[in-house]
Design a protein around this motif. Sequence first.
Motif, mmCIF file in Angstrom:
data_model
loop_
_atom_site.group_PDB
_atom_site.id
_atom_site.type_symbol
_atom_site.label_atom_id
_atom_site.label_comp_id
_atom_site.label_asym_id
_atom_site.label_seq_id
_atom_site.Cartn_x
_atom_site.Cartn_y
_atom_site.Cartn_z
ATOM 1 N N GLN A 38 0.801 -1.223 0.000
ATOM 2 C CA GLN A 38 0.000 0.000 0.000
ATOM 3 C C GLN A 38 0.841 1.283 0.000
ATOM 4 O O GLN A 38 0.599 2.194 -0.769
ATOM 5 N N GLU A 55 -3.799 -3.388 -2.250
ATOM 6 C CA GLU A 55 -4.267 -2.009 -2.081
ATOM 7 C C GLU A 55 -3.194 -0.988 -2.475
ATOM 8 O O GLU A 55 -2.982 0.010 -1.786
ATOM 9 N N ALA A 60 -4.211 2.832 -2.671
ATOM 10 C CA ALA A 60 -4.996 3.452 -1.596
ATOM 11 C C ALA A 60 -4.488 4.831 -1.191
ATOM 12 O O ALA A 60 -5.254 5.663 -0.737
ATOM 13 N N THR A 74 -8.405 -4.652 -3.661
ATOM 14 C CA THR A 74 -8.769 -3.238 -3.644
ATOM 15 C C THR A 74 -10.095 -2.994 -2.944
ATOM 16 O O THR A 74 -10.908 -3.893 -2.805
#
Lengths: 286, 281
Positions: free
Chosen positions: A95, A173, A176, A205
């Motif tokens: 992320q 992710e 993000a 996601t």
Amino acid sequence: MDIIKASGLTHDYITYDEDERPISVRHALENVDLAIEEGQFVAILGHNGSGKSTFAKHINALLLPTAGTVTVGGMDIADEANLWDIRQLAGMVFQNPDNQIIATVVEEDVAFGPENMGVPTKELEKRVAEALAAVGMTAFAKESPNKLSGGQKQRIAIAGALAMRPRCIVFDESTAMLDPSGRKEVVATMHRLNREEGITVLLITHYMDEAVGADRVIVLDGGHIAMDGTPKQVFARTEELLNLGMQLPKVTQLANALTAEGLPLPAPILTEEELIEELCRLRSKI
Amino acid sequence: MPLTLKNINYAYNAGTALEKKVLKDVSLTFREGEFTAIIGPTGSGKSTLIQHLDLLLTATSGELLFNGENVYAEGYDRKALRSRVGLVFQYPEYQLFEPEIFTDVCFGPKNQGLPEAEVHANAREAMKLVGLDESYDTLSPFEISGGQKRRVAIAGVLAMKPDFLVLDEPAAGLDPQGKKELLDLIRGLCTQAGKGIILVSHSMDDVAEYADRIIVLKDGTVRLDGTPHEVFRHREELVQMGLSVPKVTEVLCGLKTRGFDVDTGLIGIAETKEEILRLFR
């Protein structure tokens, strides 16, 4: 051919007290059977705690099954002898871009993985150049990563994974924390790698509109597979999705609202282009 | 009590060869009871700006006024200001540290030097504001869900009874349901509890839905400042900056390009639906 195959995969998180006696067990994944075909673009959805990241971490053996088996490229992840081959085959992008970049120069960062595997210098240079070209960051090879934007840093992290010549990349992710244009860059890069290099993409996601472009969408819930199908199939099951804590893409919500008012639109509509096209078609009939 | 920035300039490494100007002549006023969203591409100065609001950074030049008083003036009680303007960082759950939720929420007011009864009363009220009842008191903040952890972290700031709540991407990493619950909660803190909300976000759809006012930052300057409807009319400018407009606005813009006479300044699903239906009547 299946590049990833989970059979009866169960993973428990166990909490221990001060004397290392187990006090609680949480089943993050329970008896999951899932096969992913090589070359596919698969989106994995599910609310927080549904087991998405736990599943992803099995793919390059960061976690091992409590029960059941997982094979990656035909190799059992529980067999320690396969560890480095599996990690070479399946890359991961997380992320936060700032947590994944370690070198002070872009090209050195991209070279870190293969260099550690003892790839000879000539070959190393070639791999770095190719990886940077694939993510469109060649011009930044000599720059310092801390001067790059979030989207650019994430592309460097992807290049670092690519330099390992993986057959599969898991994006946990990875968009993000990015601004809209950074997200667009990274999502476009994922699709290009999938289409042009044949790399299998697993995209975890919370953005429904990122799942719309996938070949297959899997929704996890409480450690089980709750839904599995093409985006059209999955996003047609509105009620079920909402019950799983998911949402419809904004465009689908708009299209459904229009359908409820009597416009004969096909369901489900997943992209802006599709909705505009359909509306133009309907209008031309009046 | 308004919070005003007057010609604020800020540079990292000021006066050295590495000087980098991050905020350039920024003038803004934030009011209580108003939900203000700050958007801007990565590196536009959003985080630097909000760190000025509770004095984690001090401007290179310019004035910060709280209720008309210059905060930078000598003798100003800066510690008190920090209680009036509460800052919630990105991923605030990483800042939870006490073994029990209630004790964690008490940490702020305790440091304000309040008597114990008041500390407890303020913490209780803060937990109530974020929708956590007494059954959470003795739970560990590490065994609850991601969305609940964020609530605890926000309660920890609310317990200091701030007039303004500044949040840096509070919904990042939450699932759709958790995100909606959290944003509804923040909206309620503004509408019902009268707090001034200043929220940094990368989601155009979220700010279109929740904010009263949107400020667009780019290269350290304020480029746009207005209601969501006003700001999202500037589609080309926003796209050029690396931002975007809500998805439904994109649909309207697409229809306009195809020759239909539609208003491209709409941002909500309901109003967009009506506008499209108009084409078919």
